[in-house]
Design a protein around this motif. Sequence first.
Motif, mmCIF file in Angstrom:
data_model
loop_
_atom_site.group_PDB
_atom_site.id
_atom_site.type_symbol
_atom_site.label_atom_id
_atom_site.label_comp_id
_atom_site.label_asym_id
_atom_site.label_seq_id
_atom_site.Cartn_x
_atom_site.Cartn_y
_atom_site.Cartn_z
ATOM 1 N N THR A 39 -3.976 0.317 9.426
ATOM 2 C CA THR A 39 -4.718 -0.206 8.270
ATOM 3 C C THR A 39 -6.085 0.440 8.110
ATOM 4 O O THR A 39 -6.920 -0.041 7.351
ATOM 5 C CB THR A 39 -4.928 -1.734 8.401
ATOM 6 O OG1 THR A 39 -5.750 -1.996 9.539
ATOM 7 C CG2 THR A 39 -3.611 -2.460 8.525
ATOM 8 N N HIS A 81 -7.575 1.250 4.523
ATOM 9 C CA HIS A 81 -7.556 0.140 3.568
ATOM 10 C C HIS A 81 -8.702 0.260 2.558
ATOM 11 O O HIS A 81 -9.842 0.521 2.925
ATOM 12 C CB HIS A 81 -7.682 -1.174 4.357
ATOM 13 C CG HIS A 81 -7.952 -2.372 3.539
ATOM 14 N ND1 HIS A 81 -8.953 -3.261 3.857
ATOM 15 C CD2 HIS A 81 -7.369 -2.850 2.421
ATOM 16 C CE1 HIS A 81 -8.962 -4.242 2.971
ATOM 17 N NE2 HIS A 81 -8.012 -4.010 2.088
ATOM 18 N N GLU A 102 3.687 -0.408 -7.280
ATOM 19 C CA GLU A 102 3.435 -1.539 -6.392
ATOM 20 C C GLU A 102 3.639 -1.117 -4.941
ATOM 21 O O GLU A 102 4.459 -0.238 -4.658
ATOM 22 C CB GLU A 102 4.381 -2.681 -6.728
ATOM 23 C CG GLU A 102 4.064 -3.338 -8.047
ATOM 24 C CD GLU A 102 4.860 -4.616 -8.246
ATOM 25 O OE1 GLU A 102 5.225 -5.257 -7.239
ATOM 26 O OE2 GLU A 102 5.100 -4.953 -9.405
ATOM 27 N N PRO A 103 2.917 -1.757 -4.010
ATOM 28 C CA PRO A 103 3.119 -1.428 -2.597
ATOM 29 C C PRO A 103 4.536 -1.813 -2.162
ATOM 30 O O PRO A 103 5.073 -2.819 -2.621
ATOM 31 C CB PRO A 103 2.068 -2.262 -1.867
ATOM 32 C CG PRO A 103 1.532 -3.227 -2.847
ATOM 33 C CD PRO A 103 1.882 -2.753 -4.207
ATOM 34 N N ASP A 104 5.109 -1.009 -1.277
ATOM 35 C CA ASP A 104 6.431 -1.366 -0.761
ATOM 36 C C ASP A 104 6.287 -2.365 0.380
ATOM 37 O O ASP A 104 5.177 -2.749 0.765
ATOM 38 C CB ASP A 104 7.223 -0.121 -0.360
ATOM 39 C CG ASP A 104 6.619 0.650 0.807
ATOM 40 O OD1 ASP A 104 5.771 0.102 1.541
ATOM 41 O OD2 ASP A 104 7.001 1.817 0.985
ATOM 42 N N GLU A 105 7.408 -2.796 0.933
ATOM 43 C CA GLU A 105 7.408 -3.839 1.954
ATOM 44 C C GLU A 105 6.643 -3.422 3.212
ATOM 45 O O GLU A 105 5.906 -4.221 3.796
ATOM 46 C CB GLU A 105 8.851 -4.200 2.302
ATOM 47 C CG GLU A 105 8.967 -5.412 3.191
ATOM 48 C CD GLU A 105 10.414 -5.824 3.407
ATOM 49 O OE1 GLU A 105 10.665 -6.412 4.473
ATOM 50 O OE2 GLU A 105 11.277 -5.556 2.550
ATOM 51 N N GLU A 148 4.118 -1.246 3.456
ATOM 52 C CA GLU A 148 2.681 -1.292 3.182
ATOM 53 C C GLU A 148 2.187 -2.735 3.151
ATOM 54 O O GLU A 148 1.137 -3.047 3.716
ATOM 55 C CB GLU A 148 2.357 -0.592 1.864
ATOM 56 C CG GLU A 148 0.867 -0.578 1.559
ATOM 57 C CD GLU A 148 0.511 0.081 0.242
ATOM 58 O OE1 GLU A 148 -0.687 0.039 -0.108
ATOM 59 O OE2 GLU A 148 1.399 0.638 -0.434
ATOM 60 N N ASP A 149 2.937 -3.612 2.508
ATOM 61 C CA ASP A 149 2.555 -5.030 2.480
ATOM 62 C C ASP A 149 2.435 -5.615 3.877
ATOM 63 O O ASP A 149 1.515 -6.380 4.172
ATOM 64 C CB ASP A 149 3.562 -5.846 1.670
ATOM 65 C CG ASP A 149 3.285 -5.830 0.181
ATOM 66 O OD1 ASP A 149 2.128 -5.548 -0.222
ATOM 67 O OD2 ASP A 149 4.227 -6.103 -0.589
ATOM 68 N N ASP A 150 3.371 -5.249 4.766
ATOM 69 C CA ASP A 150 3.330 -5.751 6.138
ATOM 70 C C ASP A 150 2.055 -5.308 6.847
ATOM 71 O O ASP A 150 1.415 -6.094 7.550
ATOM 72 C CB ASP A 150 4.547 -5.272 6.936
ATOM 73 C CG ASP A 150 5.829 -5.974 6.525
ATOM 74 O OD1 ASP A 150 5.757 -7.002 5.813
ATOM 75 O OD2 ASP A 150 6.908 -5.479 6.907
ATOM 76 N N LEU A 155 -0.776 -4.321 5.315
ATOM 77 C CA LEU A 155 -1.925 -4.905 4.624
ATOM 78 C C LEU A 155 -2.235 -6.304 5.146
ATOM 79 O O LEU A 155 -3.401 -6.702 5.204
ATOM 80 C CB LEU A 155 -1.693 -4.952 3.117
ATOM 81 C CG LEU A 155 -1.923 -3.639 2.382
ATOM 82 C CD1 LEU A 155 -1.401 -3.734 0.954
ATOM 83 C CD2 LEU A 155 -3.387 -3.240 2.399
ATOM 84 N N ASP A 156 -1.214 -7.045 5.544
ATOM 85 C CA ASP A 156 -1.434 -8.385 6.094
ATOM 86 C C ASP A 156 -2.343 -8.355 7.317
ATOM 87 O O ASP A 156 -2.957 -9.358 7.663
ATOM 88 C CB ASP A 156 -0.104 -9.039 6.469
ATOM 89 C CG ASP A 156 0.680 -9.499 5.258
ATOM 90 O OD1 ASP A 156 0.083 -9.638 4.168
ATOM 91 O OD2 ASP A 156 1.907 -9.719 5.395
ATOM 92 N N ARG A 208 -5.071 -2.077 -1.019
ATOM 93 C CA ARG A 208 -4.024 -1.069 -0.816
ATOM 94 C C ARG A 208 -4.374 -0.250 0.410
ATOM 95 O O ARG A 208 -5.541 -0.143 0.797
ATOM 96 C CB ARG A 208 -3.936 -0.101 -2.012
ATOM 97 C CG ARG A 208 -3.442 -0.672 -3.309
ATOM 98 C CD ARG A 208 -1.996 -1.151 -3.261
ATOM 99 N NE ARG A 208 -1.027 -0.165 -2.830
ATOM 100 C CZ ARG A 208 -0.306 0.608 -3.652
ATOM 101 N NH1 ARG A 208 -0.456 0.505 -4.956
ATOM 102 N NH2 ARG A 208 0.571 1.462 -3.161
#
Length: 112
Positions: A49, A52, A64-67, A69-71, A73-74, A84
Amino acid sequence: MTRIVVLPNENLCPEGAVVEAEPGESVCRALLRNDIPLEHACEMSCACTTCHVVVREGYDSMEEPDELEDDYLDKAWGLEPDSRLSCQAIVADEDLVVEIPKYTINMVSERH
């Protein structure tokens, strides 16, 4: 060319900056190419990250961010709805305004 306005960051870009990016280029590559030393410990492979950013304007112009990237980003410090990983945020035709958070949860630095 698309403009990326980088808001002032005390350590990396104290005055802020405006850089040009080609559509299809990542925000991270555009900043690095313009001498803004954004951390990217995983060498832009979407495995950390450290790159970021918060996209203050133009967020909806990007895919949109894919899964994955989302993981990641958390786990980012200072996560916001328009956060992002800059290595995955691909510039489109709309200008962007980005903010580099003050901190990262960086365990490894490219500048060792």
